[in-house]
Every structure is written in structure tokens, then in C-alpha cells.
Scaffold this active site. Structure first.
Site, mmCIF file in Angstrom:
data_model
loop_
_atom_site.group_PDB
_atom_site.id
_atom_site.type_symbol
_atom_site.label_atom_id
_atom_site.label_comp_id
_atom_site.label_asym_id
_atom_site.label_seq_id
_atom_site.Cartn_x
_atom_site.Cartn_y
_atom_site.Cartn_z
ATOM 1 N N LYS A 195 10.106 -32.258 -31.705
ATOM 2 C CA LYS A 195 9.946 -31.217 -32.731
ATOM 3 C C LYS A 195 10.859 -30.024 -32.463
ATOM 4 O O LYS A 195 11.525 -29.525 -33.364
ATOM 5 C CB LYS A 195 8.486 -30.738 -32.787
ATOM 6 C CG LYS A 195 7.481 -31.826 -33.131
ATOM 7 C CD LYS A 195 6.080 -31.251 -33.328
ATOM 8 C CE LYS A 195 5.443 -30.707 -32.057
ATOM 9 N NZ LYS A 195 5.075 -31.745 -31.074
ATOM 10 N N ARG A 270 -2.646 -27.131 -35.001
ATOM 11 C CA ARG A 270 -2.988 -28.245 -34.124
ATOM 12 C C ARG A 270 -4.452 -28.612 -34.255
ATOM 13 O O ARG A 270 -4.905 -29.557 -33.613
ATOM 14 C CB ARG A 270 -2.721 -27.834 -32.681
ATOM 15 C CG ARG A 270 -1.439 -28.428 -32.077
ATOM 16 C CD ARG A 270 -1.350 -27.903 -30.662
ATOM 17 N NE ARG A 270 -0.510 -28.620 -29.769
ATOM 18 C CZ ARG A 270 0.718 -28.237 -29.415
ATOM 19 N NH1 ARG A 270 1.277 -27.199 -30.002
ATOM 20 N NH2 ARG A 270 1.376 -28.908 -28.493
ATOM 21 N N ARG A 309 11.757 -35.235 -19.195
ATOM 22 C CA ARG A 309 12.010 -33.830 -19.545
ATOM 23 C C ARG A 309 11.519 -32.900 -18.432
ATOM 24 O O ARG A 309 12.140 -31.888 -18.129
ATOM 25 C CB ARG A 309 11.314 -33.497 -20.879
ATOM 26 C CG ARG A 309 11.550 -32.075 -21.360
ATOM 27 C CD ARG A 309 11.065 -31.871 -22.791
ATOM 28 N NE ARG A 309 9.650 -31.512 -22.827
ATOM 29 C CZ ARG A 309 8.981 -31.266 -23.963
ATOM 30 N NH1 ARG A 309 9.563 -31.401 -25.135
ATOM 31 N NH2 ARG A 309 7.713 -30.929 -23.919
ATOM 32 N N ARG A 315 8.959 -27.071 -17.239
ATOM 33 C CA ARG A 315 7.601 -26.948 -17.778
ATOM 34 C C ARG A 315 6.627 -27.696 -16.875
ATOM 35 O O ARG A 315 6.707 -28.913 -16.736
ATOM 36 C CB ARG A 315 7.554 -27.521 -19.196
ATOM 37 C CG ARG A 315 8.076 -26.554 -20.225
ATOM 38 C CD ARG A 315 7.987 -27.139 -21.613
ATOM 39 N NE ARG A 315 6.636 -27.530 -22.010
ATOM 40 C CZ ARG A 315 6.298 -27.826 -23.255
ATOM 41 N NH1 ARG A 315 7.194 -27.763 -24.217
ATOM 42 N NH2 ARG A 315 5.071 -28.183 -23.543
ATOM 43 N N ARG A 327 -2.760 -33.926 -22.720
ATOM 44 C CA ARG A 327 -2.183 -33.370 -23.950
ATOM 45 C C ARG A 327 -2.267 -34.402 -25.084
ATOM 46 O O ARG A 327 -2.539 -34.050 -26.230
ATOM 47 C CB ARG A 327 -0.742 -32.922 -23.726
ATOM 48 C CG ARG A 327 -0.680 -31.554 -23.038
ATOM 49 C CD ARG A 327 0.605 -31.323 -22.300
ATOM 50 N NE ARG A 327 1.773 -31.222 -23.171
ATOM 51 C CZ ARG A 327 3.025 -31.396 -22.730
ATOM 52 N NH1 ARG A 327 3.256 -31.708 -21.464
ATOM 53 N NH2 ARG A 327 4.028 -31.279 -23.553
HETATM 54 P P1 AMP Z 1 4.076 -27.237 -27.077
HETATM 55 O O1 AMP Z 1 5.239 -26.460 -26.570
HETATM 56 O O2 AMP Z 1 3.979 -27.178 -28.575
HETATM 57 O O3 AMP Z 1 4.015 -28.637 -26.530
HETATM 58 O O4 AMP Z 1 2.747 -26.485 -26.547
HETATM 59 C C1 AMP Z 1 2.462 -26.355 -25.169
HETATM 60 C C2 AMP Z 1 1.037 -25.875 -24.969
HETATM 61 O O5 AMP Z 1 0.847 -24.619 -25.630
HETATM 62 C C3 AMP Z 1 -0.039 -26.787 -25.556
HETATM 63 O O6 AMP Z 1 -0.348 -27.849 -24.684
HETATM 64 C C4 AMP Z 1 -1.183 -25.798 -25.688
HETATM 65 O O7 AMP Z 1 -1.793 -25.510 -24.448
HETATM 66 C C5 AMP Z 1 -0.476 -24.541 -26.154
HETATM 67 N N1 AMP Z 1 -0.380 -24.487 -27.621
HETATM 68 C C6 AMP Z 1 0.772 -24.485 -28.362
HETATM 69 N N2 AMP Z 1 0.496 -24.443 -29.688
HETATM 70 C C7 AMP Z 1 -0.849 -24.442 -29.782
HETATM 71 C C8 AMP Z 1 -1.757 -24.422 -30.886
HETATM 72 N N3 AMP Z 1 -1.320 -24.424 -32.158
HETATM 73 N N4 AMP Z 1 -3.089 -24.407 -30.615
HETATM 74 C C9 AMP Z 1 -3.528 -24.395 -29.355
HETATM 75 N N5 AMP Z 1 -2.745 -24.443 -28.283
HETATM 76 C C10 AMP Z 1 -1.414 -24.459 -28.477
#
Ligand code: AMP
Length: 371
Positions: A195, A270, A309, A315, A327
Site C-alpha cells: 500500500k 482498519r 522488509r 520496523r 498483525r
Molecule cells: P501500518 O504501517 O499501516 O502497517 O501500521 C502499523 C501499525 O500502526 C499497526 O500494526 C497498528 O498498530 C498501527 N495502526 C496503523 N493504522 C491503524 C489504524 N487505522 N487503526 C489502528 N491501528 C493502526
């Protein structure tokens, strides 16, 4: 920011009740300073001034009289410049201090008329106070004694001011706006689907603002903000951050970029309650989600991708297979159902997320073009 529709036009909130109140307080203070030794007559110019006069005289600490004249010079959103009628004053104004209370002065045509009317009334003083003033269109040499809030030449409604008869009853001021038909897209897919990579390419191509909630959280964690501290423990475990925190943050990000052509939401919503909150929030602005575009990739492929990654991304949530699995668990139990949520609105568009980056961008673009 909220958007309202009056007749055929859209207006966005512009000057708050608090700002109006403060401006009136400041005019009252100046007028009182100049008039405290006498009993001024405050004359409002109807109709627009009724709220201003009511609030003004309530704040005025000294003795005063209040009266109104009616001059109408407005039709629609353009000043016609023609004064059509006058309902005069019956008081004897000789040797009195008159303070005209105007809601707004723009071209100054009405003000000119007022000066004409009062010229031969043998006043002691004639003073002019206006709550709003448009310096860019004011064409006269006439003096204005007290100015509340100078504004650019945009049509406003509310707080006594109307657009073709309606809108006078709003407590705050709204400004004419062209409804921005934004392109708002939810870029969807499981963790590691690509994404972020695709959003970076698509935001350039479509001139959209990319909001990645994950990035915003990581930025806050890095900078050790209060929000970052809140989010950290959830993120470290691969759990979702609670909805209220995430929704408030997302709204703030959108508000910061109100002028954008539209948004690519990446990692948001989400959960179903985030999706509902996003819909409600956009609706308040006269906007909507055009579609959810989903990158479809199988989980096993993604776990491998994420571990890869994790070797370079820094990360921590990419480096441990159990956190990655968590996740996916969060995704499958809370997020995947959003497909149904958008499908119910005919807004779900699935795209094969396996292949070369360029090919995937092309597939996504084909959908973006249609939205
Ligand atoms: P991402 O970079 O989108 O993979 O997000 C990494 C982490 O950020 C996720 O595993 C959640 O802990 C938190 N996070 C990001 N977006 C959301 C969301 N919309 N709702 C809740 N937690 C989020």
C-alpha cells in the site's frame, strides 16, 4: 470545518462565535471610551445588523438609546449598488451623538447613503461602527470609526447576514465556497501488500494527499510525542491502536490538508467503527469516499515479504514472525470485513497485488481513473 448548503450554493464555516464575540467586545470598549460622558443613540441598519446590535447593546455598559433604519441594497450575492427603500428615524437627533451599527461594509454605497441622510440632521457627532469590513472593495473616501473584523472580498452569511433570504439565523459566519469534489480513496490490503509503495506513486499521479496512519504513528513514536507514547505498546505487539485515538488523529491529519484535491487513505480505516467515523466525518464536509481499492495478495507470500522488509525497514513489527502473524490476525478478525462494508455501498474494487510494482500501479490506476 463544516459545510452548509443554502439554495444552490455551498458555504464553509469561516468566523466562529468566539471570534465574533471578541470583535464586538473590542468595538464596545472603543465606543464606550469615546461616548461614556453622554447618551449615544445606536442606530442599526436593518436587516443584517439585528444580531450585531442585540449583542452590542447587551455588552454596552453605559446609557444608550437604540433605533433602526432600513435600507436594502442587496439582492443575491452581489451588491446592486441601488438603495431601494428607507424606513426613517422619528427621534429628534439634533445635537446628539449617533453611532451607526452596520453588520458589514463592502463597497461603501450604503454607508454613503447613510452619510447623506444624516448630513442635515444637525448631529453632534456621527460615528460609524461595522462588524465586518471588506477593505479590498471599499471604494469611498468616507471615514469608518470602528471596525470589527476585516475580511477579504468573499460573500458571507450567518450572524444576521443572508443569502437570498436565508442563513441569517446561524450563530457563526460562513463563507461562499465551491464544493470541492475531492477524490477520496481507501487503499486497502493486508500488511505488506504494498500500500505504501503504491500510494507514493499514485499520490503524484493524481495529485492527492497520502495519509498513512502507520506512518503518522511511527513519526509520533520517533518524536516521543504523547500520541506516540500511547500508540507504541500496541504497535510493538502488532495490535491495533484503539479507535478513538486513531480516529482523532486521522481527522486532525485531514483538517491540516483541507485544500487537498483528495486523499489516499492508507492503513485507515482498519475497523468498522473507523469506517463509519470516516464516512460521517467526510459527509459533514460534503465529501465522501469514492471507493476502496484493495490489493489482493495471499497471506503466506506476505509473511515472507514482511520478514524480508524487516531486514532493512527498521520496523520492529516486521522482524518477528509472531508479531507479523498477530498483525494478520488483527487484519483477519477486524479489518478484512471492511470489504463487505464498502461492497454494500458498491465501492469495493479488488486488484491483483502480485507482480511487478509498475504493473500493479497500472492496475490500480485503471480503477482510480474510473472513481
Ligand atoms: P501500518 O504501517 O499501516 O502497517 O501500521 C502499523 C501499525 O500502526 C499497526 O500494526 C497498528 O498498530 C498501527 N495502526 C496503523 N493504522 C491503524 C489504524 N487505522 N487503526 C489502528 N491501528 C493502526
Amino acid at each position: 470545518m463544516s459545510i452548509i448548503k443554502l439554495h444552490d450554493k455551498y458555504f464553509k464555516s469561516y468566523i466562529s462565535e468566539q471570534q465574533i464575540d471578541a470583535a464586538i467586545q473590542s468595538i464596545v470598549k472603543q465606543v464606550y471610551e469615546d461616548c461614556k460622558d453622554e447618551t449615544p443613540i445606536f442606530i442599526g441598519i436593518l436587516n443584517g445588523c439585528f444580531m450585531f446590535v442585540a449583542d452590542f447593546v447587551r455588552k454596552y455598559p453605559g446609557k444608550c438609546e437604540v433605533s433602526f433604519v432600513k435600507l436594502s441594497s442587496y439582492e443575491g450575492t452581489n451588491s446592486t449598488g441601488k438603495i431601494k427603500q428607507l424606513v426613517g428615524i422619528n427621534e429628534n437627533l439634533e445635537n446628539r451623538t449617533v453611532v451607526i451599527l452596520e453588520d458589514i461594509i463592502d463597497t461603501g454605497n450604503t454607508l454613503q447613503e447613510i452619510y447623506e441622510i444624516f448630513k442635515d440632521k444637525k448631529l453632534k457627532h456621527l460615528k460609524i461602527a461595522t462588524l465586518f469590513f471588506k477593505p479590498d472593495v471599499f471604494k469611498k473616501e468616507l471615514h469608518i470609526d470602528y471596525i470589527g473584523i476585516p475580511i477579504p472580498d468573499k460573500f458571507i452569511v450567518g450572524y444576521g447576514l443572508d443569502y437570498d433570504g436565508i442563513g441569517r439565523n446561524f450563530a457563526e459566519i460562513y463563507q461562499l465556497t465551491t464544493p470541492t469534489t475531492m477524490k477520496n480513496i481507501v487503499l486497502f490490503g493486508p500488511p505488506g501488500a504494498g500500500k505504501g509503495t503504491q500510494a507514493d506513486l499514485l499520490k503524484e499521479k493524481y495529485n492527492l494527499m497520502h495519509i498513512s496512519t502507520g506512518d503518522v504513528f511511527r513519526y509520533n513514536i520517533k518524536n516521543e510525542t504523547a500520541l506516540g507514547l500511547l500508540a507504541k505498546s500496541y504497535m510493538d505487539n502488532g495490535d491495533l491502536v484503539p479507535d478513538e485515538i486513531t480516529i482523532d488523529m486521522l481527522k486532525a491529519e485531514v483538517e491540516k490538508n483541507n485544500d487537498a484535491n483528495g486523499f489516499i487513505f492508507d492503513g485507515f480505516p482498519r475497523t468498522e467503527s473507523q469506517a463509519a467515523a470516516l464516512d460521517a466525518f467526510l459527509e459533514e464536509k460534503g465529501e465522501a469516499i469514492n471507493g476502496m481499492v484493495a490489493l489482493e495478495v495471499s497471506e503466506d507470500l506476505l509473511v515472507q515479504r514482511l520478514l524480508e522488509r524487516g531486514k532493512t525497514s527498521g520496523r520492529s513489527d516486521d522482524q518477528d514472525e509472531s508479531k507479523i502473524r498477530n498483525r494478520f490476525n488483527e487484519y483477519n478478525t477486524k479489518t478484512a470485513i471492511l470489504k463487505d462494508y464498502y461492497q454494500a455501498q458498491n465501492k469495493y474494487f479488488g486488484v491483483n497485488g502480485v507482480g511487478a510494482i509498475n504493473d500493479i500501479t497500472k492496475r490500480l490506476s485503471d480503477v482510480f481513473d474510473k472513481l
